[in-house]
Scaffold this motif. Structure first.
Motif, PDB file in Angstrom:
ATOM      1  N   GLN A  67     -12.097  34.573  29.584  1.00  0.00           N
ATOM      2  CA  GLN A  67     -12.869  34.606  28.348  1.00  0.00           C
ATOM      3  C   GLN A  67     -14.275  34.052  28.554  1.00  0.00           C
ATOM      4  N   ALA A  68     -14.380  32.969  29.351  1.00  0.00           N
ATOM      5  CA  ALA A  68     -15.703  32.409  29.621  1.00  0.00           C
ATOM      6  C   ALA A  68     -16.582  33.408  30.374  1.00  0.00           C
ATOM      7  N   ARG A  69     -15.982  34.137  31.287  1.00  0.00           N
ATOM      8  CA  ARG A  69     -16.745  35.142  32.022  1.00  0.00           C
ATOM      9  C   ARG A  69     -17.228  36.246  31.099  1.00  0.00           C
ATOM     10  N   GLN A  70     -16.336  36.712  30.206  1.00  0.00           N
ATOM     11  CA  GLN A  70     -16.742  37.736  29.245  1.00  0.00           C
ATOM     12  C   GLN A  70     -17.837  37.220  28.320  1.00  0.00           C
ATOM     13  N   LEU A  71     -17.728  35.933  27.936  1.00  0.00           N
ATOM     14  CA  LEU A  71     -18.761  35.348  27.086  1.00  0.00           C
ATOM     15  C   LEU A  71     -20.103  35.304  27.797  1.00  0.00           C
ATOM     16  N   MET A  72     -20.111  34.936  29.081  1.00  0.00           N
ATOM     17  CA  MET A  72     -21.356  34.900  29.828  1.00  0.00           C
ATOM     18  C   MET A  72     -21.950  36.298  29.977  1.00  0.00           C
ATOM     19  N   ILE A  73     -21.091  37.297  30.183  1.00  0.00           N
ATOM     20  CA  ILE A  73     -21.587  38.674  30.296  1.00  0.00           C
ATOM     21  C   ILE A  73     -22.214  39.119  28.977  1.00  0.00           C
TER      22      ILE A  73
ATOM     23  N   GLU B  65       1.985  26.890  32.882  1.00  0.00           N
ATOM     24  CA  GLU B  65       1.291  27.110  31.614  1.00  0.00           C
ATOM     25  C   GLU B  65      -0.197  26.796  31.734  1.00  0.00           C
ATOM     26  N   LEU B  66      -0.491  25.684  32.441  1.00  0.00           N
ATOM     27  CA  LEU B  66      -1.903  25.348  32.626  1.00  0.00           C
ATOM     28  C   LEU B  66      -2.611  26.397  33.474  1.00  0.00           C
ATOM     29  N   GLY B  67      -1.909  26.921  34.486  1.00  0.00           N
ATOM     30  CA  GLY B  67      -2.518  27.950  35.321  1.00  0.00           C
ATOM     31  C   GLY B  67      -2.810  29.216  34.538  1.00  0.00           C
ATOM     32  N   GLU B  68      -1.833  29.645  33.719  1.00  0.00           N
ATOM     33  CA  GLU B  68      -2.043  30.854  32.918  1.00  0.00           C
ATOM     34  C   GLU B  68      -3.142  30.638  31.884  1.00  0.00           C
ATOM     35  N   THR B  69      -3.088  29.469  31.209  1.00  0.00           N
ATOM     36  CA  THR B  69      -4.118  29.192  30.205  1.00  0.00           C
ATOM     37  C   THR B  69      -5.487  29.070  30.849  1.00  0.00           C
ATOM     38  N   GLY B  70      -5.553  28.402  32.009  1.00  0.00           N
ATOM     39  CA  GLY B  70      -6.837  28.265  32.685  1.00  0.00           C
ATOM     40  C   GLY B  70      -7.402  29.605  33.122  1.00  0.00           C
ATOM     41  N   ALA B  71      -6.533  30.484  33.619  1.00  0.00           N
ATOM     42  CA  ALA B  71      -7.006  31.807  34.031  1.00  0.00           C
ATOM     43  C   ALA B  71      -7.526  32.595  32.831  1.00  0.00           C
ATOM     44  N   ALA B  72      -6.782  32.526  31.712  1.00  0.00           N
ATOM     45  CA  ALA B  72      -7.240  33.229  30.509  1.00  0.00           C
ATOM     46  C   ALA B  72      -8.554  32.646  30.000  1.00  0.00           C
ATOM     47  N   THR B  73      -8.660  31.310  30.068  1.00  0.00           N
ATOM     48  CA  THR B  73      -9.903  30.668  29.610  1.00  0.00           C
ATOM     49  C   THR B  73     -11.083  31.063  30.487  1.00  0.00           C
ATOM     50  N   LEU B  74     -10.873  31.088  31.801  1.00  0.00           N
ATOM     51  CA  LEU B  74     -11.943  31.499  32.698  1.00  0.00           C
ATOM     52  C   LEU B  74     -12.343  32.956  32.462  1.00  0.00           C
TER      53      LEU B  74
END
Length: 308
Positions: free
Chosen positions: A151-157, A140-149
């Protein structure tokens, strides 16, 4: 005779050692309890799980892993055969979860009850019942972390696209305009503060008290003035009637003076009416004086547009 006694002692020692070994195996094995097989189905990574790993039910050891293999009908599934003690109350709502022990990192199967269906899960050794495995905490942490990363990448773009060179220039110009506007606003605020100070001085307690007193006195004065004007109007009517009567003795001789008196009386009445109107419009004039009149044509400060 001595050789026979040594042989007997050696045989007795070997017998006792074997019996002790059997008892140790029985004790370490926790006794023989009847167990049934179940199959845990998962599509997740089960790294760290090996055969003979423990199976726990709500934290209690209740069995072990017997076999791990791929599903021959669907290679995306992993089939984990577990042997569970017969006295464990498994239900159709039971799920499995991959758990890890402390710092050792050894994986084991943890059986949990979801409470969705409390009907008993009947064992069948010929076709073992299947139990679904839910994602572990690390999954769960891996899936959530991947989704968070992601989203963070899209936010930076998006932030980079928003803060491009043109927008940065506009933002800099806007900040400069705000700085200039705030600098121009400071004198206006200072003037407003001075005006408020002057207004506060004008509207102090003494002036407000005088204004209230004058306003209270204007009311009775206006009422008395209205009564006086009514009486003067009645007298004027009677005088006009007497002057117009040709039969009255000596009236014709008084006509010029009566006309002059009537004109003066009418002028006085108009002036008094004007004073009363001014008092009704600006009663504060009793305290602060009559308001200044706008300069007329030919006077200093005259403005044809209507201002000074």
């Amino acid at each position: 005779m001595e050789n026979k006694s040594h042989a007997f002692a050696a045989g007795l020692f070997a017998l006792l050692l074997g019996l002790a070994a059997i008892l140790a195996v029985y004790w370490l094995g926790g006794g023989r309890e009847e167990a049934h097989d179940y199959i845990v189905v998962t599509k997740q990574n089960i790294g760290g799980l090996n055969p003979q790993a423990q199976v726990r039910y709500r934290g209690i050891r209740v069995g072990k892993v017997s076999d791990i293999r791929l599903d021959p009908d669907d290679y995306s599934n992993i089939l984990i055969t577990i042997s569970v003690n017969d006295n464990v109350p498994l239900t159709t709502g039971t799920v499995a979860k991959l758990n890890y022990q402390g710092v050792t990192g050894l994986a084991h199967i943890l059986l949990l009850e979801t409470g969705k269906d409390s009907s008993p899960l009947e064992p069948n050794d010929d076709a073992p019942p299947r139990i679904t495995m839910i994602p572990s905490l690390l999954d769960e942490l891996g899936e959530t972390g991947a989704a968070t990363l992601k989203q963070a990448r899209q936010l930076m773009i998006s932030a980079n696209a928003l803060l491009n060179e043109e927008n940065r220039a506009h933002l800099t110009a806007t900040l400069a305009n705000l700085d200039s506007a705030s600098a121009n606003l400071k004198p206006a605020l200072e003037n407003l503060n001075a005006t408020l100070v002057q207004v506060r001085k004008v509207l102090d307690d003494r002036n407000v008290k005088h204004l209230s007193q004058a306003a209270g006195e204007v009311g009775p004065l206006l009422a008395e003035s209205r009564v006086l004007i009514g009486k003067m109007q009645t007298a004027t009517d009677k005088l006009d009637l007497a002057i117009g009567d040709a039969s009255a003795g000596g009236t014709s001789a008084l006509m010029p003076r009566l006309n002059e008196l009537a004109q003066d009386f009418s002028l006085t009445s108009r002036q008094l009416s004007r004073v009363l109107r001014i008092l009704e419009d600006t009663p504060q004039g009793l305290v602060f004086g009559a308001p200044s009149q706008a300069p007329g044509p030919g006077e200093a400060g005259f403005n044809p547009a209507g201002g000074q």
